[in-house]
Write a protein that holds these residues in place. Structure first.
Motif, PDB file in Angstrom:
ATOM      1  N   MET A 280       0.702  -1.325  -0.031  1.00 13.31           N
ATOM      2  CA  MET A 280       0.043   0.109   0.017  1.00 13.31           C
ATOM      3  C   MET A 280       0.825   1.226   0.099  1.00 13.31           C
ATOM      4  SD  MET A 280      -2.981  -0.935  -0.530  1.00 13.31           S
ATOM      5  CE  MET A 280      -3.710   0.697  -0.543  1.00 13.31           C
ATOM      6  N   PRO A 281       1.804   1.402   0.847  1.00 10.06           N
ATOM      7  CA  PRO A 281       2.606   2.574   0.777  1.00 10.06           C
ATOM      8  C   PRO A 281       3.565   2.749  -0.403  1.00 10.06           C
ATOM      9  CG  PRO A 281       3.765   0.892   2.202  1.00 10.06           C
ATOM     10  CD  PRO A 281       2.294   0.640   2.014  1.00 10.06           C
ATOM     11  N   LEU A 282       3.712   1.525  -1.057  1.00 13.13           N
ATOM     12  CA  LEU A 282       4.490   1.540  -2.451  1.00 13.13           C
ATOM     13  C   LEU A 282       3.653   2.012  -3.434  1.00 13.13           C
ATOM     14  CD1 LEU A 282       6.692  -1.695  -2.210  1.00 13.13           C
ATOM     15  CD2 LEU A 282       7.559   0.693  -1.925  1.00 13.13           C
ATOM     16  N   ALA A 283       2.222   1.499  -3.354  1.00  8.98           N
ATOM     17  CA  ALA A 283       1.370   1.786  -4.473  1.00  8.98           C
ATOM     18  C   ALA A 283       1.278   3.190  -4.337  1.00  8.98           C
ATOM     19  CB  ALA A 283       0.041   1.039  -3.906  1.00  8.98           C
ATOM     20  N   ALA A 284       0.972   3.977  -3.022  1.00  6.72           N
ATOM     21  CA  ALA A 284       0.622   5.260  -3.018  1.00  6.72           C
ATOM     22  C   ALA A 284       1.682   6.168  -3.867  1.00  6.72           C
ATOM     23  CB  ALA A 284       0.730   5.911  -1.297  1.00  6.72           C
ATOM     24  N   LEU A 285       2.963   5.779  -3.585  1.00  8.20           N
ATOM     25  CA  LEU A 285       4.057   6.404  -4.529  1.00  8.20           C
ATOM     26  C   LEU A 285       3.961   6.282  -5.864  1.00  8.20           C
ATOM     27  CD1 LEU A 285       7.247   5.631  -2.159  1.00  8.20           C
ATOM     28  CD2 LEU A 285       6.317   7.973  -2.658  1.00  8.20           C
ATOM     29  N   ASN A 286       3.877   4.987  -6.503  1.00  7.66           N
ATOM     30  CA  ASN A 286       3.822   4.867  -7.555  1.00  7.66           C
ATOM     31  C   ASN A 286       2.804   5.302  -8.366  1.00  7.66           C
ATOM     32  OD1 ASN A 286       5.876   3.093  -8.530  1.00  7.66           O
ATOM     33  ND2 ASN A 286       4.833   1.211  -8.212  1.00  7.66           N
ATOM     34  N   LEU A 287       1.297   5.752  -7.776  1.00 13.94           N
ATOM     35  CA  LEU A 287       0.399   6.126  -8.156  1.00 13.94           C
ATOM     36  C   LEU A 287       0.459   7.749  -8.267  1.00 13.94           C
ATOM     37  CD1 LEU A 287      -2.670   4.308  -6.249  1.00 13.94           C
ATOM     38  CD2 LEU A 287      -2.286   4.158  -8.554  1.00 13.94           C
ATOM     39  N   ALA A 288       1.168   8.267  -7.446  1.00 12.48           N
ATOM     40  CA  ALA A 288       1.418   9.701  -7.497  1.00 12.48           C
ATOM     41  C   ALA A 288       2.398  10.042  -8.683  1.00 12.48           C
ATOM     42  CB  ALA A 288       1.969  10.185  -6.262  1.00 12.48           C
TER      43      ALA A 288
END
Length: 370
Positions: A280-288
């Motif tokens: 989830m934190p990796l996804a937040a960075l990737n999505l941004a």
């Protein structure tokens, strides 16, 4: 910090706050409707609805934050293109790659908050939710009898309904009860009822001024009994400490276990839960970061198609994370591969899109006159 970076950070933060507030309100509205429905059906107590709503919101915050950040960056980049502000920035010597630093300035703190929620806060919230539900299940039948709603005993062999009391000295008003045993089907009605606990700890619902109707299934035999007082024994579930049992039952859920406990379990199901918490934190960075090239649109074209494609890409990313989680849980995908493969693919896709946006095509040479 330059004027460009300050304006980008300020706008992304403002958009993220609006999107986050909207998503939380929508989530709470849907959640409260569901919880109130469960309370009306007797699945949970009305007194725990707000607590369950609060803890359930904590478990949903990682996804809400990641989606809010993605939408905020996407709308900020798109607005700058639509209103031709990007032309000004490009003329000042900036490129789309210069968006990376201000976006990361916002995304990294959000990813850190998401990591704290998934690794610490969400497991704790899931434990609280499990304890709330288990405590309600382990309540005695007497504690579940409330005016204006049906209550079912733990074994399902008795159903109670009580009205509000007419006499203030009564705990409950008119009571209707249905009881089933291997031999008789019984219906009881009474003018009022009260709870009573004997010195040995036995609990009873004492009905006053009523009737009991007994019917033996498959036979014409019927019994009618009038009574002044009639006691129905109510029992809690087995166990000396219901709170301890509720806590133990909540701990058994993989979502409620701490990350260290999941790693000690060393099972596919446990590792799939660890994968989701790390993702989830990796996804937040990737999505941004992914929102930067996805938001770079042609101002002369309609905006609906680009936003729809961006939304589908983000939705596909989240679904692939859930798919990897399911594959790890079933043993089809090793944890060491599933924990990073989807993020690496999305990051590579982001780099590819940025490269295409940054690459300047050489002008075509004019055609020679015939």
């Amino acid at each position: 910090m330059s004027l460009f970076k300050r304006s980008v950070v300020s706008e992304i933060t403002s958009h993220a706050g609006v999107v986050f507030s909207t998503l939380v309100v929508v989530w709470l509205s849907v959640l409260l409707v569901r919880l109130l429905g469960e309370a009306a059906g007797g699945s949970i107590g009305a007194d725990v609805v707000l607590g369950l709503a609060a803890f359930s919101t904590i478990t949903a915050l990682p996804t809400i934050l990641a989606v809010s950040l993605f939408i905020a960056v996407l709308t900020t980049v798109t607005r700058n293109y639509r209103e031709s502000e990007m032309v000004v920035w490009f003329a000042s010597g900036l490129s789309l790659a210069d968006w990376l630093r201000p976006v990361l300035r916002v995304a990294i703190p959000v990813a850190a908050v998401v990591a704290g929620l998934t690794l610490v806060a969400s497991p704790w919230a899931y434990r609280q939710i499990g304890e709330y539900r288990e405590r309600f299940e382990q309540r005695s039948d007497l504690s579940k009898v409330a005016a204006g709603q049906f209550a079912e005993s733990g074994r399902g062999d008795r159903v109670f309904f009580a009205e509000d009391p007419v006499d203030p000295s009564d705990e409950l008003g008119a009571v209707f009860a249905r009881a089933i045993d291997p031999e008789w089907f019984s219906v009881l009605t009474a003018k009022s009822a009260r709870g009573e606990t004997l010195p040995n700890g036995d609990r009873f619902l004492v009905l006053s001024g009523g009737h009991r109707y007994d019917l033996k299934p498959g036979t014409p035999e019927v019994r009618l009994t009038n009574f002044q007082e009639y006691g129905i024994r109510l029992e809690s579930k087995a166990g000396d400490d219901p709170i301890a049992e509720a806590r133990a039952a909540a701990e058994r859920s993989s979502k409620a276990r701490s990350t260290a406990q999941l790693m000690q379990d060393n099972t596919d199901s446990a590792w799939s839960q660890v994968m989701w918490r790390v993702s989830m934190p990796l996804a937040a960075l990737n999505l941004a970061l992914l929102a930067i090239p996805l938001g770079a649109v042609n101002p002369r074209l309609g905006r609906s198609g680009d936003l729809l494609i961006a939304g589908l890409v983000g939705l596909l990313y989240m679904n692939l994370i859930n798919l990897s989680r399911a594959w790890i849980s079933s043993g089809k995908l090793p944890f060491g591969v599933g924990v990073w493969i989807i993020h690496a693919i999305v990051l590579a896709f982001t780099v590819f899109l940025l490269y295409k946006r940054l690459r300047v095509k050489a002008p075509k040479p004019p055609k020679a006159a015939a």
